[in-house]
Design an enzyme around this catalytic site. Structure first.
Site, mmCIF file in Angstrom:
data_model
loop_
_atom_site.group_PDB
_atom_site.id
_atom_site.type_symbol
_atom_site.label_atom_id
_atom_site.label_comp_id
_atom_site.label_asym_id
_atom_site.label_seq_id
_atom_site.Cartn_x
_atom_site.Cartn_y
_atom_site.Cartn_z
ATOM 1 N N ASP A 184 -10.584 3.913 10.667
ATOM 2 C CA ASP A 184 -9.916 2.762 11.268
ATOM 3 C C ASP A 184 -10.284 2.525 12.722
ATOM 4 O OD1 ASP A 184 -8.158 1.505 9.192
ATOM 5 O OD2 ASP A 184 -7.443 3.553 9.019
ATOM 6 N N GLU A 205 -2.986 -2.918 -2.610
ATOM 7 C CA GLU A 205 -4.126 -2.319 -1.896
ATOM 8 C C GLU A 205 -4.357 -0.885 -2.331
ATOM 9 O OE1 GLU A 205 -3.537 -2.088 2.336
ATOM 10 O OE2 GLU A 205 -5.552 -1.295 2.713
ATOM 11 N N TRP A 222 0.868 -1.178 0.000
ATOM 12 C CA TRP A 222 0.000 0.000 0.000
ATOM 13 C C TRP A 222 0.908 1.232 0.000
ATOM 14 C CZ3 TRP A 222 -0.268 4.019 3.627
ATOM 15 C CH2 TRP A 222 -1.207 5.007 3.283
ATOM 16 N N LYS A 250 -6.929 2.748 -2.555
ATOM 17 C CA LYS A 250 -7.575 3.598 -1.565
ATOM 18 C C LYS A 250 -8.316 4.724 -2.251
ATOM 19 C CE LYS A 250 -6.314 5.860 2.752
ATOM 20 N NZ LYS A 250 -5.431 5.762 3.880
ATOM 21 N N HIS A 280 -8.855 -6.360 4.112
ATOM 22 C CA HIS A 280 -8.460 -5.648 5.329
ATOM 23 C C HIS A 280 -9.742 -5.289 6.056
ATOM 24 C CE1 HIS A 280 -4.060 -4.147 4.747
ATOM 25 N NE2 HIS A 280 -4.167 -5.463 4.765
ATOM 26 N N ASP A 299 -9.679 -2.931 1.448
ATOM 27 C CA ASP A 299 -9.788 -2.505 2.840
ATOM 28 C C ASP A 299 -11.185 -1.913 3.027
ATOM 29 O OD1 ASP A 299 -9.718 -0.563 5.059
ATOM 30 O OD2 ASP A 299 -7.573 -0.993 5.160
ATOM 31 N N ASP A 349 -7.216 -4.523 10.011
ATOM 32 C CA ASP A 349 -6.467 -3.274 9.814
ATOM 33 C C ASP A 349 -7.208 -2.104 10.435
ATOM 34 O OD1 ASP A 349 -4.771 -1.311 9.079
ATOM 35 O OD2 ASP A 349 -5.241 -1.330 6.950
ATOM 36 N N HIS A 353 -11.756 1.827 2.643
ATOM 37 C CA HIS A 353 -11.217 2.527 1.482
ATOM 38 C C HIS A 353 -12.203 2.763 0.352
ATOM 39 C CE1 HIS A 353 -6.766 1.556 2.549
ATOM 40 N NE2 HIS A 353 -7.432 2.111 3.528
ATOM 41 N N ASP A 363 -12.523 6.994 6.537
ATOM 42 C CA ASP A 363 -11.585 5.877 6.753
ATOM 43 C C ASP A 363 -10.909 6.017 8.114
ATOM 44 O OD1 ASP A 363 -9.828 3.755 6.293
ATOM 45 O OD2 ASP A 363 -8.380 5.018 5.249
#
Ligand code: RNT
Ligand code: ZN
Length: 421
Positions: A298, A228, A187, A230, A288, A261, A328, A264, A296
């Site tokens: 997380d 990956e 990434w 985004k 992810h 992910d 993640d 993303h 995003d």
């Protein structure tokens, strides 16, 4: 939790599921084959152990919070990691980043080699774990322009190409030593705050850098490459070179693994729906698992509708052998070991809930056009005794079933984490 009670509740659950045509024991056998790749960076707020090259963090990765007790050294991180694993049923994997290498002197990222990761490999052997890997293309002075593999300057691109090459070699060595392919997930943060006029130029450069990287072949039984994409990051709101579309096209054309992910994509986009759209055309898929709150962000993964929908698509795809599931997220505002365990247990629970569905029967109803019964059955499933099966699985795997694990985390916080000053 009373083990007798867990067994009794499980027996009743088995009967209840059997009435719906679900084989609980078979579901647990499949659940046991799911090995989550658990991210080391939840343990220290995406910090790492480097001594050289620290730059602006233009990656858009924001671990917010300053809860006490974060791991400060490799041994603390590994100790916390093992603690977390002890509360997660099943056999799982450790997922480390290049910036977590332990080098004697100052070794820059374009020079790193497997020696810096021998501590991790030995630890993995001692704890019967496998390892996955990630090159680190952020938080470094060579990434201060906001670009790495798609930078307009050749010297910057070359530096990062060398870094990714080192990482692929390290991944291969890890996979060889541990006897299991090490997933190497690439990434990059590349992008811009405002609209660039030359999107094409950056993307051509990224494709060219990747071509150079993948021109070196690595042993598939030791390592596998994944890309990956985004949507945006902080500081890369207007443009991201490695977008979902870019990598999807690149991965399909070049036969490289593809990563999605959950944070993303546009908030209303369903990552679950993408699984079967993509899986036939890429060698393997890496997920992810994350939780975006409005963006995003997380957040720690919890058992919510998005996660359940994703697990259902993984299970129903018929391609579980081609799908890898990694966690993640990074939250620095609460107990970090607890954050690991919460997300891992939630992900396994989502998988279990998907495995406990009478898929064949639902599919038959669908094919017969009996949509009311399909809908009604899916509603009935929501209140089935998933928890009783989960508790039994934990018992079987020797990890706390009920709330004991929460007490275990609190004890560890008191005995270990809060003593770190
Ligand atoms: C960033 C990506 C990437 C990172 C890790 C630390 O948006 O999700 O996977 O979180 O490499
Ligand atoms: Zn990710």
């Amino acid at each position: 939790m009373d083990t007798d009670h867990i067994r009794k509740a499980y027996d009743l659950a088995v009967k209840a599921y059997r009435e719906l045509g679900v084989d609980v024991a078979a579901a647990l056998t499949t659940l046991d084959t799911i090995s989550l790749s658990i991210h080391c960076w939840q343990g220290d707020d995406v910090g790492g152990f480097e001594k050289v090259g620290k730059g602006l963090d233009g990656s858009g990765l924001q671990a917010t919070g300053n809860y006490p007790g974060k791991a400060r050294t490799p041994s603390e991180l590994r100790q916390d990691y093992v603690k977390a694993f002890s509360f997660i049923p099943g056999k799982h994997r450790a997922n480390i980043h290049a910036m977590y290498g332990e080098f004697k002197g100052a070794v820059n990222r374009d020079q790193i080699s497997v020696e810096g990761f021998q501590g991790w490999i030995d630890w993995a052997k001692d704890n019967d774990l496998k390892i996955d890997f990630n090159p680190t293309l952020f938080g470094h002075e060579r990434a201060n322009s906001g670009y790495t593999l798609s930078d307009k300057h050749k010297d910057v691109r070359d530096f990062w190409i060398r870094h990714v090459q080192c990482c692929r070699e390290i991944s291969e060595a890890i996979g060889k030593q541990l006897g299991d392919p090490c997933i190497d997930n690439i990434w990059i943060p590349d992008g811009e705050k405002d609209n660039p006029v030359d999107r094409a130029g950056h993307r051509q450069l990224l494709a060219d850098s990747l071509d150079q990287i993948f021109a070196v072949k690595r042993r598939k039984e030791c390592t596998k490459d994944f890309l990956e994409g985004k949507l945006f990051g902080i500081g890369s709101e207007a443009f991201v070179s490695g977008s979902h579309d870019f990598y999807l096209a690149y991965a399909v054309k070049n036969g490289v693994g593809f990563t999605m992910d959950m944070g993303h994509y546009h908030p209303t986009e369903s990552v679950a729906d993408k699984v079967t759209a993509i899986i036939p055309f890429v060698p393997e898929l890496l997920l992810h698992v994350s939780r975006g709150v409005r963006w995003d962000s997380d957040h720690v993964v919890i058992l919510n509708d998005d996660l359940v929908a994703l697990a259902e698509e993984v299970v129903r795809s018929g391609s579980m052998d081609k799908i890898h599931v990694a966690l993640d997220y990074f939250d620095a505002s609460l107990n970090r070991v607890g954050a690991w365990v919460t997300g891992a247990r939630a992900t396994l629970k989502a998988m279990l809930s998907a495995l406990l569905q009478p898929w064949k029967q639902l599919n038959e109803l669908e094919e017969a056009g009996r949509y009311f019964k399909r809908l009604a059955l899916l509603e009935v499933l929501k209140l089935m005794p998933l928890g009783a099966v989960w508790n039994f699985y934990c018992l079987q795997k020797g990890v706390p079933a009920g709330i004991e694990w929460i007490e275990g985390i609190e004890k560890y916080e008191k005995d270990v984490l809060l003593k770190r000053t």
